[in-house]
Structures are given as structure tokens and as C-alpha cells.
Scaffold this motif. Sequence first.
Motif, mmCIF file in Angstrom:
data_model
loop_
_atom_site.group_PDB
_atom_site.id
_atom_site.type_symbol
_atom_site.label_atom_id
_atom_site.label_comp_id
_atom_site.label_asym_id
_atom_site.label_seq_id
_atom_site.Cartn_x
_atom_site.Cartn_y
_atom_site.Cartn_z
ATOM 1 N N SER A 29 0.834 -1.205 0.000
ATOM 2 C CA SER A 29 0.000 0.000 0.000
ATOM 3 C C SER A 29 0.860 1.242 0.000
ATOM 4 N N LEU A 30 0.565 2.136 -0.919
ATOM 5 C CA LEU A 30 1.236 3.428 -0.976
ATOM 6 C C LEU A 30 0.654 4.272 0.155
ATOM 7 N N VAL A 31 1.508 4.739 1.067
ATOM 8 C CA VAL A 31 0.999 5.480 2.221
ATOM 9 C C VAL A 31 1.397 6.947 2.230
ATOM 10 N N SER A 35 6.384 14.454 -5.171
ATOM 11 C CA SER A 35 6.390 14.536 -6.635
ATOM 12 C C SER A 35 7.483 13.672 -7.258
ATOM 13 N N ASP A 36 8.438 13.207 -6.447
ATOM 14 C CA ASP A 36 9.501 12.386 -7.024
ATOM 15 C C ASP A 36 9.640 10.998 -6.404
ATOM 16 N N GLY A 37 8.673 10.585 -5.569
ATOM 17 C CA GLY A 37 8.760 9.242 -5.002
ATOM 18 C C GLY A 37 7.633 8.945 -4.038
ATOM 19 N N PHE A 38 7.711 7.771 -3.420
ATOM 20 C CA PHE A 38 6.685 7.385 -2.448
ATOM 21 C C PHE A 38 7.223 6.344 -1.486
ATOM 22 N N MET A 39 6.476 6.124 -0.403
ATOM 23 C CA MET A 39 6.788 5.079 0.545
ATOM 24 C C MET A 39 5.658 4.057 0.523
ATOM 25 N N LEU A 40 6.055 2.800 0.566
ATOM 26 C CA LEU A 40 5.130 1.689 0.470
ATOM 27 C C LEU A 40 5.194 0.873 1.755
ATOM 28 N N MET A 41 4.037 0.411 2.230
ATOM 29 C CA MET A 41 3.986 -0.532 3.335
ATOM 30 C C MET A 41 3.641 -1.898 2.748
ATOM 31 N N SER A 42 4.434 -2.922 3.099
ATOM 32 C CA SER A 42 4.224 -4.255 2.543
ATOM 33 C C SER A 42 4.337 -5.315 3.631
ATOM 34 N N SER A 43 3.880 -6.506 3.309
ATOM 35 C CA SER A 43 3.975 -7.617 4.257
ATOM 36 C C SER A 43 5.257 -8.419 4.073
ATOM 37 N N GLU A 44 6.008 -8.131 3.028
ATOM 38 C CA GLU A 44 7.281 -8.783 2.753
ATOM 39 C C GLU A 44 8.310 -7.716 2.408
ATOM 40 N N PRO A 45 9.590 -7.960 2.716
ATOM 41 C CA PRO A 45 10.612 -6.984 2.321
ATOM 42 C C PRO A 45 10.710 -6.912 0.801
ATOM 43 N N ILE A 46 11.018 -5.730 0.308
ATOM 44 C CA ILE A 46 11.169 -5.515 -1.129
ATOM 45 C C ILE A 46 12.650 -5.268 -1.411
ATOM 46 N N LYS A 47 13.162 -5.943 -2.408
ATOM 47 C CA LYS A 47 14.576 -5.844 -2.753
ATOM 48 C C LYS A 47 14.936 -4.405 -3.111
ATOM 49 N N THR A 48 16.015 -3.911 -2.524
ATOM 50 C CA THR A 48 16.455 -2.540 -2.797
ATOM 51 C C THR A 48 17.332 -2.487 -4.043
ATOM 52 N N ASN A 49 17.526 -1.260 -4.527
ATOM 53 C CA ASN A 49 18.314 -1.013 -5.738
ATOM 54 C C ASN A 49 17.808 -1.832 -6.915
ATOM 55 N N THR A 50 16.481 -1.882 -7.029
ATOM 56 C CA THR A 50 15.824 -2.645 -8.076
ATOM 57 C C THR A 50 14.821 -1.753 -8.790
ATOM 58 N N ILE A 51 14.760 -1.879 -10.101
ATOM 59 C CA ILE A 51 13.803 -1.122 -10.913
ATOM 60 C C ILE A 51 12.517 -1.941 -11.029
ATOM 61 N N PHE A 52 11.386 -1.276 -10.799
ATOM 62 C CA PHE A 52 10.078 -1.905 -10.933
ATOM 63 C C PHE A 52 9.208 -1.078 -11.868
ATOM 64 N N GLN A 53 8.393 -1.746 -12.650
ATOM 65 C CA GLN A 53 7.322 -1.105 -13.401
ATOM 66 C C GLN A 53 6.061 -1.400 -12.593
ATOM 67 N N CYS A 54 5.424 -0.362 -12.084
ATOM 68 C CA CYS A 54 4.309 -0.535 -11.148
ATOM 69 C C CYS A 54 2.995 -0.004 -11.690
ATOM 70 N N ARG A 55 1.937 -0.585 -11.149
ATOM 71 C CA ARG A 55 0.574 -0.127 -11.412
ATOM 72 C C ARG A 55 -0.024 0.280 -10.074
ATOM 73 N N ILE A 56 -0.570 1.486 -10.022
ATOM 74 C CA ILE A 56 -1.257 1.971 -8.832
ATOM 75 C C ILE A 56 -2.735 2.053 -9.158
ATOM 76 N N ASN A 57 -3.540 1.304 -8.428
ATOM 77 C CA ASN A 57 -4.988 1.334 -8.626
ATOM 78 C C ASN A 57 -5.575 2.529 -7.887
ATOM 79 N N LEU A 58 -6.350 3.322 -8.597
ATOM 80 C CA LEU A 58 -6.986 4.489 -8.001
ATOM 81 C C LEU A 58 -8.343 4.091 -7.400
#
Length: 115
Positions: A29-31, A35-58
Motif C-alpha cells: 500500500s502506498l501510504v 512529486s519524485d517518489g513514495f513510501m510503500l507498506m508491505s507484508s514482505e521486504p522488497i529488494k532494494t536497488n531494483t527497478i520496478f514497473q508498477c501499477r497503482i490502482n486508483l
Amino acid sequence: MQENRKEGRVKLQNNLDVYDCNTEKYMGSLVDISSDGFMLMSSEPIKTNTIFQCRINLPETVDDTDVIHIGVDSLWCKQSITPSHYWTGFHLIEINEKDRDIINRIMSFSSTPMD
């Protein structure tokens, strides 16, 4: 942790679901967002220094769309005080103008300044 953010961030009133476009896996969940980034809360750690193509549901349709597509780089990940939650910071690296406008509208209408 040193604060490197250039832009002020805002806490969203409603969390937005974020998915990895390549795997369709729910990332978290984007919390808060800037304008240049965001913080996400997740149930699993997310690998750092990794590029992701993401979809945010409105939560509702904005300018005839109910989803935003962005490219991001994961900068850091740390465990929350709740053992089953993790916080991850992302830097926005790719977004089209329409989606950027939608993010700016979300920030101005449904948020609380944090900086």
C-alpha cells in the motif's frame, strides 16, 4: 537514516494498492507520496536497488482512468515496529504527463503534509 528527499511528502487519506506490472504481484500500500517518489507498506521486504514497473490502482476514476503506471527504483527497505510489515522508499524514474497530473491532484485533494 538521513533524509534525502528534495520535495515535501504528503500522507494519503486512503492507501492505494501497488502491483508489480511484470509479475502482477501485489507489492503493498502506498501510504505517502511526493512529486519524485513514495513510501510503500508491505507484508514482505522488497529488494532494494531494483527497478520496478508498477501499477497503482486508483479508488475512483480520474480523467477517464482508474490506474497509474510508473517506473520506480527501490532505494531502501526496513522492518516496521510490527514484525510482519516493511517500509520501502521508492524514487520515481518514469511517468507520463497524464499520470503525473493525476498524482499531483491526489496529493492536493486527499493528503496531509508531513514535512
